[in-house]
Motif scaffolding. Sequence first.
Motif, PDB file in Angstrom:
ATOM      1  N   THR A  98       0.828  -1.214   0.000  1.00  0.00           N
ATOM      2  CA  THR A  98       0.000   0.000   0.000  1.00  0.00           C
ATOM      3  C   THR A  98       0.855   1.254   0.000  1.00  0.00           C
ATOM      4  OG1 THR A  98      -1.809  -1.116   1.166  1.00  0.00           O
ATOM      5  CG2 THR A  98      -1.773   1.284   1.253  1.00  0.00           C
ATOM      6  N   VAL A  99       1.838   1.328   0.893  1.00  0.00           N
ATOM      7  CA  VAL A  99       2.662   2.535   0.984  1.00  0.00           C
ATOM      8  C   VAL A  99       3.524   2.702  -0.268  1.00  0.00           C
ATOM      9  CG1 VAL A  99       4.645   1.488   2.173  1.00  0.00           C
ATOM     10  CG2 VAL A  99       4.110   3.892   2.547  1.00  0.00           C
ATOM     11  N   ILE A 100       3.952   1.589  -0.856  1.00  0.00           N
ATOM     12  CA  ILE A 100       4.735   1.661  -2.102  1.00  0.00           C
ATOM     13  C   ILE A 100       3.868   2.202  -3.241  1.00  0.00           C
ATOM     14  CG2 ILE A 100       5.902   0.285  -3.874  1.00  0.00           C
ATOM     15  CD1 ILE A 100       6.880  -1.538  -1.571  1.00  0.00           C
ATOM     16  N   ASP A 101       2.613   1.763  -3.283  1.00  0.00           N
ATOM     17  CA  ASP A 101       1.697   2.245  -4.328  1.00  0.00           C
ATOM     18  C   ASP A 101       1.435   3.737  -4.169  1.00  0.00           C
ATOM     19  OD1 ASP A 101       1.501  -0.228  -5.469  1.00  0.00           O
ATOM     20  OD2 ASP A 101      -0.397  -0.767  -4.504  1.00  0.00           O
ATOM     21  N   VAL A 102       1.275   4.194  -2.915  1.00  0.00           N
ATOM     22  CA  VAL A 102       1.027   5.619  -2.680  1.00  0.00           C
ATOM     23  C   VAL A 102       2.252   6.438  -3.096  1.00  0.00           C
ATOM     24  CG1 VAL A 102       0.634   7.380  -0.907  1.00  0.00           C
ATOM     25  CG2 VAL A 102      -0.625   5.232  -0.821  1.00  0.00           C
ATOM     26  N   ALA A 103       3.446   5.960  -2.717  1.00  0.00           N
ATOM     27  CA  ALA A 103       4.682   6.659  -3.083  1.00  0.00           C
ATOM     28  C   ALA A 103       4.844   6.705  -4.599  1.00  0.00           C
ATOM     29  CB  ALA A 103       5.882   5.961  -2.438  1.00  0.00           C
ATOM     30  N   THR A 104       4.490   5.627  -5.271  1.00  0.00           N
ATOM     31  CA  THR A 104       4.567   5.580  -6.733  1.00  0.00           C
ATOM     32  C   THR A 104       3.676   6.647  -7.353  1.00  0.00           C
ATOM     33  OG1 THR A 104       5.019   3.194  -6.684  1.00  0.00           O
ATOM     34  CG2 THR A 104       4.201   4.122  -8.765  1.00  0.00           C
ATOM     35  N   GLY A 105       2.469   6.770  -6.799  1.00  0.00           N
ATOM     36  CA  GLY A 105       1.542   7.779  -7.302  1.00  0.00           C
ATOM     37  C   GLY A 105       2.079   9.191  -7.113  1.00  0.00           C
ATOM     38  N   ILE A 106       2.743   9.438  -5.992  1.00  0.00           N
ATOM     39  CA  ILE A 106       3.316  10.762  -5.730  1.00  0.00           C
ATOM     40  C   ILE A 106       4.406  11.087  -6.749  1.00  0.00           C
ATOM     41  CG2 ILE A 106       4.717  12.080  -4.089  1.00  0.00           C
ATOM     42  CD1 ILE A 106       3.187  10.612  -1.849  1.00  0.00           C
ATOM     43  N   ILE A 107       5.285  10.091  -7.007  1.00  0.00           N
ATOM     44  CA  ILE A 107       6.378  10.309  -7.964  1.00  0.00           C
ATOM     45  C   ILE A 107       5.821  10.555  -9.364  1.00  0.00           C
ATOM     46  CG2 ILE A 107       8.332   9.197  -9.121  1.00  0.00           C
ATOM     47  CD1 ILE A 107       8.942   7.789  -6.494  1.00  0.00           C
ATOM     48  N   ILE A 108       4.785   9.805  -9.748  1.00  0.00           N
ATOM     49  CA  ILE A 108       4.162   9.992 -11.070  1.00  0.00           C
ATOM     50  C   ILE A 108       3.635  11.416 -11.206  1.00  0.00           C
ATOM     51  CG2 ILE A 108       2.187   9.333 -12.511  1.00  0.00           C
ATOM     52  CD1 ILE A 108       2.550   6.463 -11.468  1.00  0.00           C
ATOM     53  N   ALA A 109       2.962  11.885 -10.123  1.00  0.00           N
ATOM     54  CA  ALA A 109       2.379  13.233 -10.162  1.00  0.00           C
ATOM     55  C   ALA A 109       3.458  14.307 -10.205  1.00  0.00           C
ATOM     56  CB  ALA A 109       1.491  13.430  -8.939  1.00  0.00           C
ATOM     57  N   GLN A 110       4.550  14.096  -9.471  1.00  0.00           N
ATOM     58  CA  GLN A 110       5.601  15.105  -9.399  1.00  0.00           C
ATOM     59  C   GLN A 110       6.483  15.127 -10.643  1.00  0.00           C
ATOM     60  OE1 GLN A 110       7.629  14.104  -5.754  1.00  0.00           O
ATOM     61  NE2 GLN A 110       6.273  15.365  -4.476  1.00  0.00           N
ATOM     62  N   ASN A 111       6.741  13.958 -11.234  1.00  0.00           N
ATOM     63  CA  ASN A 111       7.695  13.864 -12.333  1.00  0.00           C
ATOM     64  C   ASN A 111       7.054  13.591 -13.691  1.00  0.00           C
ATOM     65  OD1 ASN A 111      10.525  13.798 -10.887  1.00  0.00           O
ATOM     66  ND2 ASN A 111       9.161  12.497  -9.674  1.00  0.00           N
TER      67      ASN A 111
END
Length: 247
Positions: free
Chosen positions: A191-204
């Motif tokens: 779950t936390v890995i998926d959330v972090a992935t979403g943040i990176i996608i949005a930022q980069n």
Amino acid sequence: MEDPQLVEEPQPVAADIQDLLLDTPDVEAFLTELARHSAAMFSSPGGEVFCGITMLRHRAAATVASSSERALSLDELQYQFADGPCLTAAREGTLVHIPDLGRDNTWPEYNEVATKQGIRSVLAVPFPLTDNAAKAGLNLYSERTGGFDQASVQRATDYVEQASKGLRLAVLIAQHSQTAANLRAAMASRTVIDVATGIIIAQNRCTQAEAVELIKKASSNRNVKLRDVAQAIVDSAGGGPVQTHFK
């Protein structure tokens, strides 16, 4: 004709074990109560019996329950020598009865120390478990020479045969509980890995695969667990701890 009052009623061992399973909150509590129940079964007003339950898994021995601290220390004494009556019973699946430790030379070093601690006789009975990865034994200690006569040996054998069903169930419950705990931990990490992935996608503005690869590289470069890197990314974005909800 025998006086009905003199006929001893058979011990409802199976029913007692079932009650222990139903009345205890978890496997650890069940095993502790089983050890205490066993000690009480073989104790008499003139002689207390101490009970430990040894389990062997992956070549490692441990006392999973004991009727008292005294019983636990007597079990651990065998682990120090890496041998003894109870370890032999569990490993080889054979009953070991030592009526007089002072006259037995099978384990001289262990026998000497156990005798100094006041133990005079030992009875170790293996549990017939179906799990090939686990072996177990019921360890009974007495401060009296000849503390277990032939009737006691037979009674212990019958008792363990009935109690083993409860122990097998306890082992299965423990295994399933551990599997469930491992699954929950894995899902929480996911779950936390998926959330972090979403943040990176949005930022980069990158793809999911690229975002995951960035997390993996950070984990490798910092020598930090993947989940910890992901949590740090979430924290830096102001997300705080990520909770996984199970229905």
